[in-house]
Write a protein that holds these residues in place. Structure first.
Motif, PDB file in Angstrom:
ATOM      1  N   THR A   1       5.524  -1.977   1.885  1.00 36.31           N
ATOM      2  CA  THR A   1       4.699  -2.951   2.625  1.00 36.31           C
ATOM      3  C   THR A   1       5.202  -3.076   4.056  1.00 36.31           C
ATOM      4  N   SER A   2       4.244  -3.263   4.977  1.00 33.24           N
ATOM      5  CA  SER A   2       4.606  -3.435   6.387  1.00 33.24           C
ATOM      6  C   SER A   2       5.167  -4.838   6.643  1.00 33.24           C
TER       7      SER A   2
ATOM      8  N   GLU B   1       9.780   3.562   6.981  1.00 32.36           N
ATOM      9  CA  GLU B   1       9.687   3.070   8.359  1.00 32.36           C
ATOM     10  C   GLU B   1      10.237   1.658   8.447  1.00 32.36           C
TER      11      GLU B   1
ATOM     12  N   ALA C   1       0.807  -1.224   0.000  1.00 29.42           N
ATOM     13  CA  ALA C   1       0.000   0.000   0.000  1.00 29.42           C
ATOM     14  C   ALA C   1       0.842   1.278   0.000  1.00 29.42           C
TER      15      ALA C   1
ATOM     16  N   LEU D   1       3.717  -7.546   7.187  1.00 31.63           N
ATOM     17  CA  LEU D   1       3.007  -8.183   8.297  1.00 31.63           C
ATOM     18  C   LEU D   1       2.039  -9.256   7.822  1.00 31.63           C
TER      19      LEU D   1
ATOM     20  N   PHE E   1      -3.069   0.697   4.938  1.00 27.96           N
ATOM     21  CA  PHE E   1      -3.947  -0.050   5.844  1.00 27.96           C
ATOM     22  C   PHE E   1      -3.674   0.259   7.298  1.00 27.96           C
TER      23      PHE E   1
ATOM     24  N   GLU F   1      -8.671 -16.291   3.602  1.00 27.37           N
ATOM     25  CA  GLU F   1      -8.993 -16.812   2.263  1.00 27.37           C
ATOM     26  C   GLU F   1      -7.698 -17.133   1.512  1.00 27.37           C
TER      27      GLU F   1
ATOM     28  N   TRP G   1       0.803 -12.394   5.639  1.00 33.75           N
ATOM     29  CA  TRP G   1       1.283 -13.606   4.979  1.00 33.75           C
ATOM     30  C   TRP G   1       0.226 -14.133   4.027  1.00 33.75           C
TER      31      TRP G   1
ATOM     32  N   VAL H   1      -4.726  -3.632  -4.638  1.00 33.61           N
ATOM     33  CA  VAL H   1      -5.901  -3.993  -5.443  1.00 33.61           C
ATOM     34  C   VAL H   1      -6.377  -2.803  -6.269  1.00 33.61           C
TER      35      VAL H   1
ATOM     36  N   ALA I   1       8.795   5.392  -1.767  1.00 34.54           N
ATOM     37  CA  ALA I   1       8.965   4.620  -3.006  1.00 34.54           C
ATOM     38  C   ALA I   1       9.050   5.533  -4.230  1.00 34.54           C
TER      39      ALA I   1
ATOM     40  N   LEU J   1      -5.156 -17.269  -1.638  1.00 37.21           N
ATOM     41  CA  LEU J   1      -4.808 -16.349  -2.724  1.00 37.21           C
ATOM     42  C   LEU J   1      -5.267 -16.951  -4.053  1.00 37.21           C
TER      43      LEU J   1
ATOM     44  N   ALA K   1       0.737   5.332  -1.659  1.00 36.58           N
ATOM     45  CA  ALA K   1       0.497   6.435  -0.707  1.00 36.58           C
ATOM     46  C   ALA K   1       0.741   7.785  -1.374  1.00 36.58           C
ATOM     47  N   GLU K   2       1.759   7.842  -2.240  1.00 37.66           N
ATOM     48  CA  GLU K   2       2.062   9.124  -2.901  1.00 37.66           C
ATOM     49  C   GLU K   2       1.069   9.441  -4.023  1.00 37.66           C
TER      50      GLU K   2
HETATM   51  C1  BJW Z   1       5.606   3.683   2.354  1.00 37.13           C
HETATM   52  C2  BJW Z   1       5.241   4.944   1.912  1.00 37.13           C
HETATM   53  C3  BJW Z   1       5.909   5.442   0.766  1.00 37.13           C
HETATM   54  C4  BJW Z   1       4.007   4.448   3.624  1.00 37.13           C
HETATM   55  N1  BJW Z   1       6.852   4.703   0.172  1.00 37.13           N
HETATM   56  N2  BJW Z   1       6.545   2.980   1.750  1.00 37.13           N
HETATM   57  C5  BJW Z   1       1.593 -16.928   8.998  1.00 37.13           C
HETATM   58  C6  BJW Z   1       1.830 -16.322  10.198  1.00 37.13           C
HETATM   59  C7  BJW Z   1       0.846 -15.543  10.808  1.00 37.13           C
HETATM   60  C8  BJW Z   1      -0.397 -15.363  10.218  1.00 37.13           C
HETATM   61  C9  BJW Z   1      -0.639 -15.965   9.016  1.00 37.13           C
HETATM   62  C10 BJW Z   1       0.348 -16.736   8.430  1.00 37.13           C
HETATM   63  N3  BJW Z   1      -0.142 -17.197   7.248  1.00 37.13           N
HETATM   64  C11 BJW Z   1      -1.398 -16.740   7.104  1.00 37.13           C
HETATM   65  C12 BJW Z   1      -1.730 -15.977   8.159  1.00 37.13           C
HETATM   66  C13 BJW Z   1      -3.043 -15.298   8.371  1.00 37.13           C
HETATM   67  C14 BJW Z   1      -3.204 -14.018   7.625  1.00 37.13           C
HETATM   68  C15 BJW Z   1      -2.143 -13.030   8.090  1.00 37.13           C
HETATM   69  O1  BJW Z   1      -1.179 -12.749   7.434  1.00 37.13           O
HETATM   70  N4  BJW Z   1      -2.333 -12.474   9.273  1.00 37.13           N
HETATM   71  C16 BJW Z   1      -1.381 -11.512   9.816  1.00 37.13           C
HETATM   72  C17 BJW Z   1      -1.987 -10.105   9.801  1.00 37.13           C
HETATM   73  C18 BJW Z   1      -0.989 -11.946  11.190  1.00 37.13           C
HETATM   74  N5  BJW Z   1      -3.129 -14.200   6.177  1.00 37.13           N
HETATM   75  C19 BJW Z   1      -4.193 -14.583   5.475  1.00 37.13           C
HETATM   76  O2  BJW Z   1      -5.271 -14.804   6.025  1.00 37.13           O
HETATM   77  C20 BJW Z   1      -4.043 -14.781   3.977  1.00 37.13           C
HETATM   78  N6  BJW Z   1      -4.640 -15.997   3.597  1.00 37.13           N
HETATM   79  C21 BJW Z   1      -4.120 -17.171   3.881  1.00 37.13           C
HETATM   80  O3  BJW Z   1      -3.041 -17.302   4.413  1.00 37.13           O
HETATM   81  O4  BJW Z   1      -4.920 -18.217   3.517  1.00 37.13           O
HETATM   82  C22 BJW Z   1      -4.519 -19.545   3.811  1.00 37.13           C
HETATM   83  C23 BJW Z   1      -5.515 -20.452   3.113  1.00 37.13           C
HETATM   84  C24 BJW Z   1      -5.037 -21.416   2.255  1.00 37.13           C
HETATM   85  C25 BJW Z   1      -5.952 -22.258   1.603  1.00 37.13           C
HETATM   86  C26 BJW Z   1      -7.310 -22.114   1.821  1.00 37.13           C
HETATM   87  C27 BJW Z   1      -7.775 -21.128   2.678  1.00 37.13           C
HETATM   88  C28 BJW Z   1      -6.860 -20.281   3.316  1.00 37.13           C
HETATM   89  C29 BJW Z   1      -4.797 -13.708   3.183  1.00 37.13           C
HETATM   90  C30 BJW Z   1      -4.298 -12.339   3.437  1.00 37.13           C
HETATM   91  C31 BJW Z   1      -5.190 -11.351   2.706  1.00 37.13           C
HETATM   92  C32 BJW Z   1      -4.881  -9.905   3.044  1.00 37.13           C
HETATM   93  N7  BJW Z   1      -5.909  -9.072   2.545  1.00 37.13           N
HETATM   94  C33 BJW Z   1      -5.789  -7.617   2.646  1.00 37.13           C
HETATM   95  C34 BJW Z   1      -7.081  -6.989   2.061  1.00 37.13           C
HETATM   96  C35 BJW Z   1      -7.077  -7.098   0.528  1.00 37.13           C
HETATM   97  C36 BJW Z   1      -8.229  -6.403  -0.081  1.00 37.13           C
HETATM   98  C37 BJW Z   1      -8.166  -4.925   0.147  1.00 37.13           C
HETATM   99  O5  BJW Z   1      -7.218  -4.232  -0.276  1.00 37.13           O
HETATM  100  O6  BJW Z   1      -9.098  -4.423   0.773  1.00 37.13           O
HETATM  101  O7  BJW Z   1      -4.659  -7.175   1.903  1.00 37.13           O
HETATM  102  S1  BJW Z   1      -5.459  -7.040   4.308  1.00 37.13           S
HETATM  103  C38 BJW Z   1      -4.362  -5.747   3.802  1.00 37.13           C
HETATM  104  O8  BJW Z   1      -3.002  -6.000   4.236  1.00 37.13           O
HETATM  105  C39 BJW Z   1      -4.331  -5.817   2.272  1.00 37.13           C
HETATM  106  C40 BJW Z   1      -2.902  -5.513   1.973  1.00 37.13           C
HETATM  107  O9  BJW Z   1      -2.572  -5.953   0.684  1.00 37.13           O
HETATM  108  C41 BJW Z   1      -2.189  -6.251   3.083  1.00 37.13           C
HETATM  109  C42 BJW Z   1      -0.770  -5.790   3.317  1.00 37.13           C
HETATM  110  O10 BJW Z   1      -0.737  -4.460   3.670  1.00 37.13           O
HETATM  111  P1  BJW Z   1       0.460  -3.555   3.157  1.00 37.13           P
HETATM  112  O11 BJW Z   1       0.374  -3.406   1.703  1.00 37.13           O
HETATM  113  O12 BJW Z   1       1.720  -4.058   3.708  1.00 37.13           O
HETATM  114  O13 BJW Z   1       0.025  -2.141   3.783  1.00 37.13           O
HETATM  115  P2  BJW Z   1       0.315  -1.553   5.247  1.00 37.13           P
HETATM  116  O14 BJW Z   1      -0.633  -0.439   5.457  1.00 37.13           O
HETATM  117  O15 BJW Z   1       0.335  -2.617   6.273  1.00 37.13           O
HETATM  118  O16 BJW Z   1       1.803  -0.990   5.172  1.00 37.13           O
HETATM  119  C43 BJW Z   1       2.137   0.118   4.358  1.00 37.13           C
HETATM  120  C44 BJW Z   1       3.638   0.333   4.445  1.00 37.13           C
HETATM  121  O17 BJW Z   1       3.988   1.347   3.525  1.00 37.13           O
HETATM  122  C45 BJW Z   1       4.130   0.786   5.828  1.00 37.13           C
HETATM  123  O18 BJW Z   1       5.234  -0.027   6.206  1.00 37.13           O
HETATM  124  C46 BJW Z   1       4.591   2.225   5.590  1.00 37.13           C
HETATM  125  O19 BJW Z   1       5.718   2.599   6.378  1.00 37.13           O
HETATM  126  C47 BJW Z   1       4.944   2.185   4.130  1.00 37.13           C
HETATM  127  N8  BJW Z   1       4.883   3.459   3.417  1.00 37.13           N
HETATM  128  N9  BJW Z   1       4.308   5.483   2.700  1.00 37.13           N
HETATM  129  C48 BJW Z   1       7.193   3.523   0.669  1.00 37.13           C
HETATM  130  N10 BJW Z   1       5.644   6.717   0.254  1.00 37.13           N
END
Ligand code: BJW
Length: 252
Positions: free
Chosen positions: A190-191, A217, A26, A193, A37, A165, A195, A105, A233, A167, A30-31
């Motif tokens: 990406t944070s 960060e 995400a 965080l 998120f 869910e 998986w 997305v 970025a 992927l 941001a820019e």
């Molecule tokens: C900048 C900036 C600039 C700011 N330049 N940077 C293993 C361990 C623990 C847990 C799990 C595991 N495996 C699975 C899990 C469970 C879960 C999970 O990960 N939980 C954790 C939170 C603990 N994962 C799942 O459930 C996944 N599914 C799965 O594993 O299924 C298994 C399965 C198999 C077979 C059958 C059934 C099931 C699915 C994960 C789906 C995530 N979905 C979302 C929503 C998508 C739709 C939508 O967009 O609405 O995806 S949640 C949300 O988080 C979204 C994002 O893509 C995702 C990641 O977020 P992202 O992109 O990292 O954003 P932020 O906000 O977190 O970070 C932004 C960063 O940008 C920050 O670091 C800033 O500093 C930085 N930044 N400005 C550069 N200018």
């Protein structure tokens, strides 16, 4: 603004042979004015966005979840790709073996001109019938009364990947293969965080790939990355892409 100085080793790797792969999150949008998120500004009407991105939230209150996604669609439609998206598109044009793997997305990589983006978490611009499982593209600015319904009468949902869910079939495997084969993996905005996306840099490192994090960060990846650029970025990716041979226009 201070110029960005890349290490000699990174310059050599970027200029050398082999695919450059970028994993984006995400922060890359941001820019373009799109909210991330997590962290400040990540709230939507008092809700944590990640709490709405669940099948349970949709089952409980499809209207609330659809209002969130209708707002996200409106924001994404009004946004423009930024220099980070343009840099990766230019890199893909200069070096067709480049792969962009995104958790986003919003469609901004595609709108910048990157072909064949590996979309780990689906697309805001595709809808799926909850009964029939049929998916279709829907680029309308106004979806009509919310929540939208399929011709069969069942609810439509955004074809995005919510927590718990799987992927999209084949996409994760393709992303894993791409990061293993990379000369350099750029992990931007990406944070690290969520998986299984957060596991891709580890898969790359285990295969001997040089991993570079681009994030203002620290994240759980930072200590394991080979190099970290604490920059937005939109500043770092144009420099990295140019070092890899991309011809950047005025917009990048
Ligand atoms: C900048 C900036 C600039 C700011 N330049 N940077 C293993 C361990 C623990 C847990 C799990 C595991 N495996 C699975 C899990 C469970 C879960 C999970 O990960 N939980 C954790 C939170 C603990 N994962 C799942 O459930 C996944 N599914 C799965 O594993 O299924 C298994 C399965 C198999 C077979 C059958 C059934 C099931 C699915 C994960 C789906 C995530 N979905 C979302 C929503 C998508 C739709 C939508 O967009 O609405 O995806 S949640 C949300 O988080 C979204 C994002 O893509 C995702 C990641 O977020 P992202 O992109 O990292 O954003 P932020 O906000 O977190 O970070 C932004 C960063 O940008 C920050 O670091 C800033 O500093 C930085 N930044 N400005 C550069 N200018």
């Amino acid at each position: 603004m201070d110029p960005i100085v890349l290490s000699v080793a990174l310059r050599r790797r970027l200029a050398g042979p082999g695919p450059i792969v970028a994993l984006t999150g995400a922060g890359v949008s941001a820019e373009s004015g799109l909210a991330t998120f997590r962290g400040p500004g990540g709230l939507w009407k008092g809700h944590e966005p990640q709490d709405l991105a669940t099948p349970g939230a949709f089952a409980r209150d499809p209207l609330l979840v659809w209002r969130f996604y209708a707002w996200r669609r409106a924001c994404a439609a009004a946004a423009l790709p930024n220099p980070a998206h343009h840099a990766l598109a230019a890199l893909s044009a200069a070096r067709p073996e480049t792969r962009i793997v995104t958790q986003n997305v919003d469609g901004l990589h595609e709108r910048a001109g990157t072909p064949d983006v590996l979309r780990l978490h689906g697309s805001l611009w595709r809808l799926r019938c909850v009964e029939e499982g049929e998916e279709h593209e829907d680029l309308r600015g106004d979806l009509g009364p919310l929540p939208p319904r399929c011709a069969c009468g069942a609810l439509l949902r955004p074809a995005v990947v919510w927590f718990g869910e799987a992927l999209p079939p084949g996409v994760l495997a393709a992303a894993q293969a791409a990061v293993r084969q990379a000369a350099v993996l750029l992990v931007a905005g990406t944070s690290s965080l969520v998986w299984p996306a957060a596991g891709l840099p580890g898969i790359a490192r285990a295969a001997g790939v040089h991993v570079v994090e681009i994030n203002p960060e620290p994240t759980p990846l930072s200590d394991d990355a080979d190099e970290v650029l604490r920059l937005p970025a939109g500043r770092a990716l144009p420099v990295l892409a140019a070092a890899a041979g991309a011809a950047l226009g005025a917009s990048a």
